[in-house]
Design a protein around this motif. Structure first.
Motif, PDB file in Angstrom:
ATOM      1  N   TRP A  61     -14.760 -10.740  65.486  1.00  0.00           N
ATOM      2  CA  TRP A  61     -15.414 -11.819  64.422  1.00  0.00           C
ATOM      3  C   TRP A  61     -15.970 -10.972  63.389  1.00  0.00           C
ATOM      4  O   TRP A  61     -16.385 -11.651  62.391  1.00  0.00           O
ATOM      5  N   ALA A  62     -16.298  -9.650  63.444  1.00  0.00           N
ATOM      6  CA  ALA A  62     -17.126  -9.036  62.342  1.00  0.00           C
ATOM      7  C   ALA A  62     -16.164  -8.064  61.406  1.00  0.00           C
ATOM      8  O   ALA A  62     -16.571  -7.530  60.255  1.00  0.00           O
ATOM      9  N   ILE A  63     -14.934  -8.121  61.932  1.00  0.00           N
ATOM     10  CA  ILE A  63     -13.897  -7.064  61.177  1.00  0.00           C
ATOM     11  C   ILE A  63     -13.230  -7.746  60.070  1.00  0.00           C
ATOM     12  O   ILE A  63     -12.764  -8.562  60.143  1.00  0.00           O
ATOM     13  N   TYR A  83     -20.546   1.755  66.003  1.00  0.00           N
ATOM     14  CA  TYR A  83     -20.107   0.227  65.685  1.00  0.00           C
ATOM     15  C   TYR A  83     -19.312   0.130  64.483  1.00  0.00           C
ATOM     16  O   TYR A  83     -19.328   0.882  63.351  1.00  0.00           O
ATOM     17  N   GLY A  84     -18.367  -0.987  64.512  1.00  0.00           N
ATOM     18  CA  GLY A  84     -17.347  -1.336  63.336  1.00  0.00           C
ATOM     19  C   GLY A  84     -17.434  -2.829  63.266  1.00  0.00           C
ATOM     20  O   GLY A  84     -17.570  -3.632  64.369  1.00  0.00           O
ATOM     21  N   GLY A  85     -17.308  -2.979  62.016  1.00  0.00           N
ATOM     22  CA  GLY A  85     -17.329  -4.684  61.612  1.00  0.00           C
ATOM     23  C   GLY A  85     -18.278  -4.946  60.347  1.00  0.00           C
ATOM     24  O   GLY A  85     -19.282  -5.191  60.742  1.00  0.00           O
ATOM     25  N   SER A  86     -17.496  -4.958  59.338  1.00  0.00           N
ATOM     26  CA  SER A  86     -18.150  -5.442  58.005  1.00  0.00           C
ATOM     27  C   SER A  86     -19.359  -4.309  57.774  1.00  0.00           C
ATOM     28  O   SER A  86     -20.429  -4.698  57.350  1.00  0.00           O
ATOM     29  N   VAL A  87     -19.254  -3.061  57.987  1.00  0.00           N
ATOM     30  CA  VAL A  87     -20.486  -2.001  57.928  1.00  0.00           C
ATOM     31  C   VAL A  87     -20.331  -1.829  56.216  1.00  0.00           C
ATOM     32  O   VAL A  87     -19.197  -1.609  55.709  1.00  0.00           O
ATOM     33  N   PHE A 112     -20.444   4.884  62.972  1.00  0.00           N
ATOM     34  CA  PHE A 112     -19.570   3.622  62.402  1.00  0.00           C
ATOM     35  C   PHE A 112     -18.296   4.029  62.397  1.00  0.00           C
ATOM     36  O   PHE A 112     -17.918   5.109  62.085  1.00  0.00           O
ATOM     37  N   LEU A 113     -17.484   2.950  62.546  1.00  0.00           N
ATOM     38  CA  LEU A 113     -16.054   2.816  62.183  1.00  0.00           C
ATOM     39  C   LEU A 113     -15.967   1.860  60.954  1.00  0.00           C
ATOM     40  O   LEU A 113     -16.500   0.817  61.250  1.00  0.00           O
ATOM     41  N   VAL A 114     -15.563   2.434  60.069  1.00  0.00           N
ATOM     42  CA  VAL A 114     -15.805   1.700  58.855  1.00  0.00           C
ATOM     43  C   VAL A 114     -14.198   1.443  58.007  1.00  0.00           C
ATOM     44  O   VAL A 114     -13.453   1.999  57.804  1.00  0.00           O
ATOM     45  N   GLY A 115     -14.021   0.176  57.948  1.00  0.00           N
ATOM     46  CA  GLY A 115     -12.586  -0.520  57.372  1.00  0.00           C
ATOM     47  C   GLY A 115     -12.922  -0.412  55.772  1.00  0.00           C
ATOM     48  O   GLY A 115     -12.870   0.523  55.007  1.00  0.00           O
TER      49      GLY A 115
END
Ligand code: PEP
Length: 248
Positions: free
Chosen positions: A168-170, A208-212, A229-232
């Protein structure tokens, strides 16, 4: 407790062109970042070699996926040995977009994780719950089941980085709060202690990943169990460097 090296990955997903990827790379090559932070970018497969060729030493390249068979009649797939041959030292596995859109199972992700590690490629292993699962209080169960499939096959976790990415945060702009992320990261560490080893629990980076973004990264980085972080989306922008430097 052993200090865990901060780890920041950039997942370009299915974005970019030769020109735009070269331009991101030259920005990263010129940027100053903490030499103690491990930085890895994951462009689409077609651009892995281009990225490796242009990136400076010290920044690593990851595939977004890899197959678990060594070679042969598997049209459209890429092998671990082919990554190694191309100096691609990491791969993402189990990203929620692949679990959800391409219906990858926990078992399949675990098989691919084992194959990557056996072939000498590090794994950024993604896990995380959907909004429905969170609302049904199933977050920890879901994440544990995803990781257990791997723990059943892999005992050496030294080349695994776990990426906790609530679905839900990605790509939604809805970042998990520091407390929400820390709670799951601590539960993952506890799980690693019981299912793998005390050493794995202490040493494994859990990112952590999800809208960073450059706005929320410093706060998240303060949490004791958030090791990077894992950043998209934000990895495609100049501000990615600020996220890499979140600990400074
Ligand atoms: C991702 O793709 O792993 C991700 C976290 O995406 P975003 O940062 O865009 O939410």
């Amino acid at each position: 407790a052993p200090s865990r090296q901060f780890f920041v990955g950039g997942n370009f997903k299915m974005n970019g062109t030769i020109d735009s990827i070269k331009s991101i790379i030259s920005h990263l090559n010129d940027a100053k970042f903490d030499s103690n932070t491990e930085v890895v970018i994951a462009p689409p497969a077609l651009y892995l070699l281009l990225a490796r060729e242009h990136l400076r030493q010290g920044i690593e390249v990851a595939a977004q996926n890899v197959f678990d068979k060594p070679n042969g009649a598997f049209t459209g797939e890429i092998s671990v040995a082919q990554l190694k041959d191309s100096n691609i030292t990491w791969t993402l596995l189990g990203h929620s977009e692949r679990r959800v859109i391409l219906q990858e199972s926990d078992q399949f992700v675990a098989d691919k994780t084992k194959a990557a590690l056996d072939g000498g490629v590090g794994v950024i292993l993604c896990c995380g719950e959907t909004l429905d699962q969170r609302e049904a209080n199933k977050t920890i169960d879901v994440v544990q089941a995803q990781l257990k499939a791997v723990a059943d096959k892999v005992t050496d976790w030294s080349k695994i980085v776990v990426a906790y990415e609530p679905v839900w945060a990605i790509g939604t702009g809805k970042v998990a709060s520091t407390e929400q992320a820390q709670e799951v990261h601590a539960a993952i560490r506890k799980f690693l202690k019981s299912a793998v080893s005390e050493e794995a629990a202490e040493r494994t980076r859990i990112i952590y990943g999800g809208s960073v973004s450059e706005k929320n990264c410093r706060e998240l980085a303060k949490a004791g169990d958030i090791d990077g972080f894992l950043v998209g989306g934000a990895s495609l922008k100049p501000a990615f460097v600020e996220i890499i430097n979140a600990k400074q």
